[in-house]
Design an enzyme around this catalytic site. Structure first.
Site, PDB file in Angstrom:
ATOM      1  CB  ILE A 109     -57.157  24.049 -30.073  1.00 39.05           C
ATOM      2  CG1 ILE A 109     -56.056  25.037 -30.465  1.00 39.05           C
ATOM      3  CG2 ILE A 109     -57.970  23.644 -31.302  1.00 39.05           C
ATOM      4  CD1 ILE A 109     -54.994  24.436 -31.378  1.00 39.05           C
ATOM      5  N   GLY A 110     -58.996  22.692 -27.927  1.00 38.80           N
ATOM      6  CA  GLY A 110     -60.050  21.730 -27.617  1.00 38.80           C
ATOM      7  C   GLY A 110     -61.227  22.346 -26.892  1.00 38.80           C
TER       8      GLY A 110
ATOM      9  NE  ARG B  92     -44.146  21.483 -29.682  1.00 33.77           N
ATOM     10  CZ  ARG B  92     -44.613  21.207 -28.460  1.00 33.77           C
ATOM     11  NH1 ARG B  92     -44.325  20.051 -27.890  1.00 33.77           N
ATOM     12  NH2 ARG B  92     -45.360  22.076 -27.817  1.00 33.77           N
TER      13      ARG B  92
ATOM     14  CG  ASN C 289     -46.550  25.960 -17.245  1.00 34.70           C
ATOM     15  OD1 ASN C 289     -45.456  25.769 -17.772  1.00 34.70           O
ATOM     16  ND2 ASN C 289     -47.670  25.538 -17.793  1.00 34.70           N
TER      17      ASN C 289
ATOM     18  CG  MET D 285     -56.905  26.383 -34.477  1.00 34.96           C
ATOM     19  SD  MET D 285     -56.572  25.681 -36.133  1.00 34.96           S
ATOM     20  CE  MET D 285     -55.855  24.093 -35.670  1.00 34.96           C
TER      21      MET D 285
ATOM     22  CD  GLU E 129     -51.507  21.688 -18.160  1.00 41.71           C
ATOM     23  OE1 GLU E 129     -50.635  20.999 -18.723  1.00 41.71           O
ATOM     24  OE2 GLU E 129     -51.835  22.824 -18.533  1.00 41.71           O
TER      25      GLU E 129
ATOM     26  CG  ASN F 257     -48.166  26.369 -29.457  1.00 41.11           C
ATOM     27  OD1 ASN F 257     -48.333  26.572 -30.664  1.00 41.11           O
ATOM     28  ND2 ASN F 257     -46.972  26.402 -28.899  1.00 41.11           N
TER      29      ASN F 257
ATOM     30  NE  ARG G 164     -46.259  21.437 -18.626  1.00 41.14           N
ATOM     31  CZ  ARG G 164     -46.237  21.860 -19.888  1.00 41.14           C
ATOM     32  NH1 ARG G 164     -46.070  23.135 -20.153  1.00 41.14           N
ATOM     33  NH2 ARG G 164     -46.391  20.995 -20.867  1.00 41.14           N
TER      34      ARG G 164
ATOM     35  CG  HIS H  78     -49.783  17.593 -23.279  1.00 44.79           C
ATOM     36  ND1 HIS H  78     -49.839  17.281 -24.629  1.00 44.79           N
ATOM     37  CD2 HIS H  78     -49.227  18.832 -23.224  1.00 44.79           C
ATOM     38  CE1 HIS H  78     -49.365  18.278 -25.344  1.00 44.79           C
ATOM     39  NE2 HIS H  78     -48.982  19.230 -24.515  1.00 44.79           N
TER      40      HIS H  78
ATOM     41  CG  HIS I   5     -53.532  18.747 -23.756  1.00 47.37           C
ATOM     42  ND1 HIS I   5     -53.702  19.225 -22.470  1.00 47.37           N
ATOM     43  CD2 HIS I   5     -52.658  19.612 -24.354  1.00 47.37           C
ATOM     44  CE1 HIS I   5     -52.962  20.305 -22.304  1.00 47.37           C
ATOM     45  NE2 HIS I   5     -52.325  20.565 -23.441  1.00 47.37           N
TER      46      HIS I   5
END
Length: 411
Positions: free
Chosen positions: A333-334, A245, A9, A288, A386, A215, A97, A185, A212
Site C-alpha cells: 500500500i505504501g 487485523r 517466505n 485496500m 526483505e 496487508n 523469514r 516487519h 510499512h
C-alpha cells in the site's frame, strides 16, 4: 561452479521465494529469479519471474496422490524447477523469514531440531505466520536433510529499542516471562535502514518514521537508523488497523467478547486476526485496492479510519523521537497507493509535511522523494526488499559471522 542461495517466505496458502547468485570474488548477491507458489491447499500454481522481470514459468502443479497440495509437494515442485534451470549452480542454503523470535533470538540462526522446537513455542504470539514459516523449514528438511537452513526474524531489528518502548505496565512476574513489546516487519525496516543514506544523506541518521503499509501494517521510529519504537507490540495484532487485523484495541473489549458475548478464545482470535481491519469495517474486502475502488459508504469509512489510525500513531512516534526529519512509505500500500499517501501526508501537515502532489501521483517504481523542496519533513517512497535482507543474513551465518552487518555495506 556457481553457488546460489534460496530465500523462502511461507504463508498459509502461498510461498514466495527468490534465488540469488553468490558472485565471487567479493561474494556479492545478484537475484536471478523470484516467484511464488499459490493455491496451496487447493489448486496450486507455480509462477517464476527472471532477473529482468520476464515471466519464466506459469503452470499448474499436478497433485497425484492427494487432491490437496501439502508443503512438501509444493517444495518438490519448486526444487524440480530450480534443478532444471540451475545451469551448473550449487544451492548453498535456504534462508527463511520467521516472524517471531521471542527474547531468545535477536540474531539469525542456523536451524537445528532444538531451535525449531523453541520457535514452535512462539506460535501463539504469531498464529497467522509462525506455523507456516516453520512448516516450510520442516518440509525442506524432509526433502533435503543436509541442506543448511537459516531462520531470519522479523522481531530482531527492534531489539535495540529502549526498555520503556518495550515494557508493558504489568506485574514483574508477567513481564519476566517474556510479555513485552517485540515489534515486527523488522526485515523490511532493516532493509530500508540500510539504504536510507543513499537517499536522505545526513538526515538518514536523524528522526525517521518508516511506514510499512501492506496487508499487515506498522510504523517504526528510527534514530541513527536503529529502531526506537514501533506500533506493533507483543503480537502482530497491535498498532495500526490492517487488512483483516484490528490493530490497537481496548483490552476490555476482549474481556467483553468472552464474558459478555460468550465467545470462545478461538472465536475471538479468529475475529481479531481474520475478520477485522479493512475487511471488518468495510464489509467488502481486506484488500485496500478493492476497498479504494468501491463507492460504498462503508468502504469510505474504512479508509477514513485507516488514515486516522496512521495519523495517530505517526504523532505518537514523532513524540517518542522528539521530532521528525523524514517519513518513508514502503510495502504494497505504501509503495502503490498515491491516494493513501496523500491523505496521510495531509493529516501530517502539522508536523511539517508538505507533499508534492505531482511527484506523489507520478507513475514510478523506484525510490523517489514526494515532498516539496520547502517541506520541513522529507517524504520518500522506497520499495522494500526483505528477500535480499534474508539472503544477506543467510550468507553471513554460513560464513560464521552470525548476521549480516548492513552498516558495513557503505550504503
Amino acid at each position: 561452479m556457481k553457488q546460489a542461495l534460496l530465500v523462502i517466505n511461507s504463508g498459509s496458502s502461498s510461498v514466495k521465494f527468490a534465488a540469488y547468485d553468490v558472485i565471487e570474488p567479493d561474494s556479492t548477491l545478484a537475484r536471478i529469479a523470484n516467484g511464488r507458489i499459490e493455491g496451496i491447499g487447493g489448486k496450486p500454481r507455480l509462477l517464476v519471474w527472471g532477473q529482468d522481470g520476464a515471466l519464466l514459468e506459469d503452470r499448474r502443479i499436478s497433485v497425484s496422490a492427494d487432491p490437496v497440495l501439502g508443503p512438501e509437494e509444493a517444495f518438490e515442485a519448486l526444487f524440480d524447477w530450480l534443478g532444471r534451470h540451475a545451469a551448473g549452480r550449487t544451492l548453498l542454503a535456504v534462508g527463511h523469514r520467521v516472524v517471531h523470535g521471542g527474547e531468545r533470538f535477536a540474531r539469525p540462526a542456523l536451524v537445528t531440531p532444538e531451535i525449531l522446537a523453541q520457535l514452535d513455542g512462539f506460535t501463539p504470539l504469531a498464529p497467522l505466520h509462525q506455523p507456516h514459516n516453520l512448516s516450510a523449514i520442516r518440509a525442506i528438511a524432509s526433502l533435503l536433510p543436509d541442506l543448511p537452513q537459516v531462520a531470519c526474524f522479523d522481531t530482531e531489528f527492534h531489539a535495540t529499542q529502549p526498555w520503556v518502548a518495550q515494557a508493558c505496565a504489568l506485574p514483574r512476574h508477567i513481564t519476566g516471562a517474556g510479555v513485552k513489546r517485540y515489534g515486527f516487519h523488522g526485515l523490511s525496516y532493516e532493509y530500508i535502514a540500510s539504504v536510507l543514506p543513499g537517499h536522505l544523506g545526513a538526515a538518514a541518521n536523524g528522526h525517521v518514521v518508516v511506514a510499512h503499509l501492506g496487508n499487515g501494517a506498522s510504523l517504526c521510529a528510527m534514530q541513527d537508523r536503529r529502531s526506537i519504537a514501533s506500533t506493533m507490540g507483543f503480537t502482530a495484532l497491535d498498532g495500526l488497523m490492517m487488512g483483516t487485523r484490528c490493530g490497537s484495541l481496548d483490552p476490555g473489549v476482549v474481556l467483553y467478547l468472552m464474558s459478555g458475548l460468550g465467545m470462545s478464545v478461538q472465536a475471538v482470535e479468529k475475529l481479531l486476526y481474520e475478520q477485522s481491519g479493512l475487511l471488518g469495517v468495510s464489509g467488502i474486502s481486506g484488500d485496500m485496492r478493492t476497498v479504494e475502488a468501491s463507492d460504498a459508504p462503508e468502504a469510505r469509512q474504512a479508509i477514513e479510519l485507516y488514515v486516522y489510525r496512521v495519523g495517530q500513531q505517526l504523532g505518537s512516534l514523532a513524540a517518542s523521537l522528539g521530532g521528525l526529519d523524514a517519513l518513508v512509505f514502503t510495502a504494497g500500500i505504501g509503495e502503490n497507493s498515491a491516494s493513501l499517501r496523500q491523505r496521510i501526508c495531509r493529516d501530517a501537515a502539522w508536523l511539517g509535511v508538505a507533499l508534492d502532489e505531482d511527484a506523489n501521483q507520478a507513475q514510478a517504481s523506484g525510490p523517489r522523494c514526494i515532498s516539496t523542496p520547502g517541506s520541513r519533513v522529507a517524504v520518500w517512497v522506497i520499495p522494500t526488499n526483505e528477500e535480499l535482507m534474508i539472503a544477506r543474513h543467510t550468507q553471513a551465518v554460513l560464513q560464521g559471522r552470525g548476521a549480516h552487518d548492513w552498516r558495513a555495506d557503505g550504503m
